[in-house]
Design a protein around this motif. Sequence first.
Motif, mmCIF file in Angstrom:
data_model
loop_
_atom_site.group_PDB
_atom_site.id
_atom_site.type_symbol
_atom_site.label_atom_id
_atom_site.label_comp_id
_atom_site.label_asym_id
_atom_site.label_seq_id
_atom_site.Cartn_x
_atom_site.Cartn_y
_atom_site.Cartn_z
ATOM 1 N N GLU A 1 -12.767 10.111 -4.797
ATOM 2 C CA GLU A 1 -14.036 9.883 -5.496
ATOM 3 C C GLU A 1 -14.818 11.187 -5.627
ATOM 4 O O GLU A 1 -15.544 11.390 -6.619
ATOM 5 C CB GLU A 1 -14.849 8.827 -4.757
ATOM 6 C CG GLU A 1 -14.277 7.417 -4.924
ATOM 7 C CD GLU A 1 -14.977 6.379 -4.070
ATOM 8 O OE1 GLU A 1 -15.579 6.773 -3.040
ATOM 9 O OE2 GLU A 1 -14.919 5.181 -4.419
ATOM 10 N N ALA B 1 -9.032 4.333 2.956
ATOM 11 C CA ALA B 1 -10.463 4.409 2.663
ATOM 12 C C ALA B 1 -10.924 5.858 2.669
ATOM 13 O O ALA B 1 -11.726 6.285 1.812
ATOM 14 C CB ALA B 1 -11.249 3.590 3.681
ATOM 15 N N SER C 1 -8.874 1.481 -3.982
ATOM 16 C CA SER C 1 -10.027 0.651 -3.629
ATOM 17 C C SER C 1 -9.616 -0.736 -3.154
ATOM 18 O O SER C 1 -10.378 -1.400 -2.441
ATOM 19 C CB SER C 1 -10.980 0.529 -4.820
ATOM 20 O OG SER C 1 -10.412 -0.249 -5.870
ATOM 21 N N ASN D 1 0.817 -1.217 0.000
ATOM 22 C CA ASN D 1 0.000 0.000 0.000
ATOM 23 C C ASN D 1 0.848 1.263 0.000
ATOM 24 O O ASN D 1 0.415 2.313 -0.469
ATOM 25 C CB ASN D 1 -0.949 0.005 1.197
ATOM 26 C CG ASN D 1 -0.237 -0.155 2.522
ATOM 27 O OD1 ASN D 1 0.805 -0.794 2.614
ATOM 28 N ND2 ASN D 1 -0.798 0.436 3.566
ATOM 29 N N TYR E 1 -7.663 -1.358 -0.931
ATOM 30 C CA TYR E 1 -7.365 -1.303 0.499
ATOM 31 C C TYR E 1 -8.481 -0.679 1.335
ATOM 32 O O TYR E 1 -8.304 -0.452 2.532
ATOM 33 C CB TYR E 1 -6.072 -0.512 0.719
ATOM 34 C CG TYR E 1 -4.879 -1.177 0.108
ATOM 35 C CD1 TYR E 1 -4.208 -2.200 0.764
ATOM 36 C CD2 TYR E 1 -4.424 -0.799 -1.153
ATOM 37 C CE1 TYR E 1 -3.113 -2.832 0.193
ATOM 38 C CE2 TYR E 1 -3.328 -1.425 -1.733
ATOM 39 C CZ TYR E 1 -2.681 -2.441 -1.055
ATOM 40 O OH TYR E 1 -1.597 -3.059 -1.625
ATOM 41 N N LYS E 2 -9.622 -0.420 0.733
ATOM 42 C CA LYS E 2 -10.666 0.300 1.466
ATOM 43 C C LYS E 2 -11.226 -0.493 2.641
ATOM 44 O O LYS E 2 -11.741 0.095 3.599
ATOM 45 C CB LYS E 2 -11.797 0.693 0.512
ATOM 46 C CG LYS E 2 -12.558 -0.467 -0.106
ATOM 47 C CD LYS E 2 -13.626 0.045 -1.052
ATOM 48 C CE LYS E 2 -14.398 -1.099 -1.696
ATOM 49 N NZ LYS E 2 -15.430 -0.592 -2.637
ATOM 50 N N GLU E 3 -11.133 -1.823 2.594
ATOM 51 C CA GLU E 3 -11.656 -2.631 3.690
ATOM 52 C C GLU E 3 -10.634 -2.857 4.799
ATOM 53 O O GLU E 3 -10.989 -3.193 5.921
ATOM 54 C CB GLU E 3 -12.136 -3.993 3.154
ATOM 55 C CG GLU E 3 -13.212 -3.904 2.090
ATOM 56 C CD GLU E 3 -14.497 -3.280 2.593
ATOM 57 O OE1 GLU E 3 -14.729 -3.355 3.822
ATOM 58 O OE2 GLU E 3 -15.258 -2.717 1.788
ATOM 59 N N ILE F 1 -7.848 5.666 -8.169
ATOM 60 C CA ILE F 1 -9.016 5.228 -7.407
ATOM 61 C C ILE F 1 -9.089 3.707 -7.377
ATOM 62 O O ILE F 1 -9.400 3.096 -6.340
ATOM 63 C CB ILE F 1 -10.304 5.840 -7.995
ATOM 64 C CG1 ILE F 1 -10.378 7.331 -7.637
ATOM 65 C CG2 ILE F 1 -11.545 5.105 -7.510
ATOM 66 C CD1 ILE F 1 -11.550 8.061 -8.276
ATOM 67 N N LEU F 2 -8.801 3.080 -8.490
ATOM 68 C CA LEU F 2 -8.811 1.612 -8.542
ATOM 69 C C LEU F 2 -7.778 1.032 -7.580
ATOM 70 O O LEU F 2 -8.072 0.092 -6.822
ATOM 71 C CB LEU F 2 -8.522 1.142 -9.967
ATOM 72 C CG LEU F 2 -8.425 -0.373 -10.165
ATOM 73 C CD1 LEU F 2 -9.735 -1.050 -9.783
ATOM 74 C CD2 LEU F 2 -8.045 -0.704 -11.599
ATOM 75 N N LEU G 1 -9.587 7.501 -0.401
ATOM 76 C CA LEU G 1 -10.392 7.049 -1.535
ATOM 77 C C LEU G 1 -11.665 7.882 -1.642
ATOM 78 O O LEU G 1 -12.057 8.294 -2.746
ATOM 79 C CB LEU G 1 -10.731 5.568 -1.377
ATOM 80 C CG LEU G 1 -11.717 4.980 -2.391
ATOM 81 C CD1 LEU G 1 -11.156 5.078 -3.801
ATOM 82 C CD2 LEU G 1 -12.040 3.528 -2.035
ATOM 83 N N THR G 2 -12.305 8.138 -0.521
ATOM 84 C CA THR G 2 -13.522 8.955 -0.521
ATOM 85 C C THR G 2 -13.251 10.347 -1.083
ATOM 86 O O THR G 2 -14.021 10.877 -1.894
ATOM 87 C CB THR G 2 -14.089 9.084 0.906
ATOM 88 O OG1 THR G 2 -14.437 7.787 1.393
ATOM 89 C CG2 THR G 2 -15.326 9.970 0.923
ATOM 90 N N GLU H 1 -8.720 7.838 -12.381
ATOM 91 C CA GLU H 1 -9.486 6.591 -12.367
ATOM 92 C C GLU H 1 -8.600 5.413 -11.969
ATOM 93 O O GLU H 1 -9.024 4.526 -11.215
ATOM 94 C CB GLU H 1 -10.111 6.357 -13.746
ATOM 95 C CG GLU H 1 -11.234 7.345 -14.074
ATOM 96 C CD GLU H 1 -11.712 7.252 -15.511
ATOM 97 O OE1 GLU H 1 -11.099 6.468 -16.290
ATOM 98 O OE2 GLU H 1 -12.688 7.941 -15.863
#
Length: 300
Positions: free
Chosen positions: A240, A233, A223, A174, A225-227, A219-220, A236-237, A216
């Motif tokens: 977006e 996360a 995503s 990451n 690692y968002k969990e 963002i991919l 990422l927000t 784009e």
Amino acid sequence: MRILLIGLVLVLLTACGNKKEPQSIFDDNPQDTAGTVEGPTIAPDVIGDILQQIPSPLEISVLLKESGKKYNGTYLNSPDNTSKYNTNYKKALNLGIYGTDLGYTNIYEQNQDGVKYMASIKELANGLSIGQFFDIETIGRLATNSKNLDSLLLITTQNFNTINSYLQTQGRANLSVLFLTGGWLEALHITCEVATANPDNKQLKETIGEQKIILENIILLLSFYKESDQNMASLLTDMEELKKIYDKVKITYTYKESTFEVVDGVMVIKDNSTSTIEITPEDIASIRAATSSIRTKIIS
């Protein structure tokens, strides 16, 4: 595509032929979710593909110099801010940011400022326990000669993949994504500032519009690692939200068959396809504001 990411060529340079064994990485901050993270590994060629979308730094040098705007150090993150970054998340993002800042100082041959940014880069790299990959003497030598940068792009990509592969073995892939994100965001920030000061420059406007595709991809990557990573996360927000603004930018691609041509006695393939970018001054103002807001969170 053109993006002000000259700093990646500098910040990701590793010592040529460095055989030193990597040191073990320990996360001494249990609250720092950018340490060892449970999540999918990202193949080196995935990040490599994104790097390949970044053009030669010399293209950007020409673009900025043709804009006629003088060096403005206020666009950059102060090299004195390193003490603020006490988590791996902040260190990794700002390592990317400082790399782009170093590239900006290089374009304008501001060597005194460049030395400060090199020191900050080394400090953050050491803080992430990847200082062994950074040869400051080599970076310093190359940073004073922009003619070297074009030929170093491929080597830099390979070296970045080496760092990325190493971080994956440590469960820290990451960090590679954060390097890229920080460097790209700072690049977009500087480009927006220069474009705002030079509103009639069509190429600067198009450069900003072209970042829709890079965004784009970022963002991919985030995503993935968002969990598992609350900091990523949140980032990422924010990205977006920036994408919602970029959704108003229209890019039309027109395919034309490639042709062969001889360059310096070598046969090469010429891509004749073109793209048209529709972006308004209002779009640029919104992108600038959103980028500045995200950046402020990162560098504060």
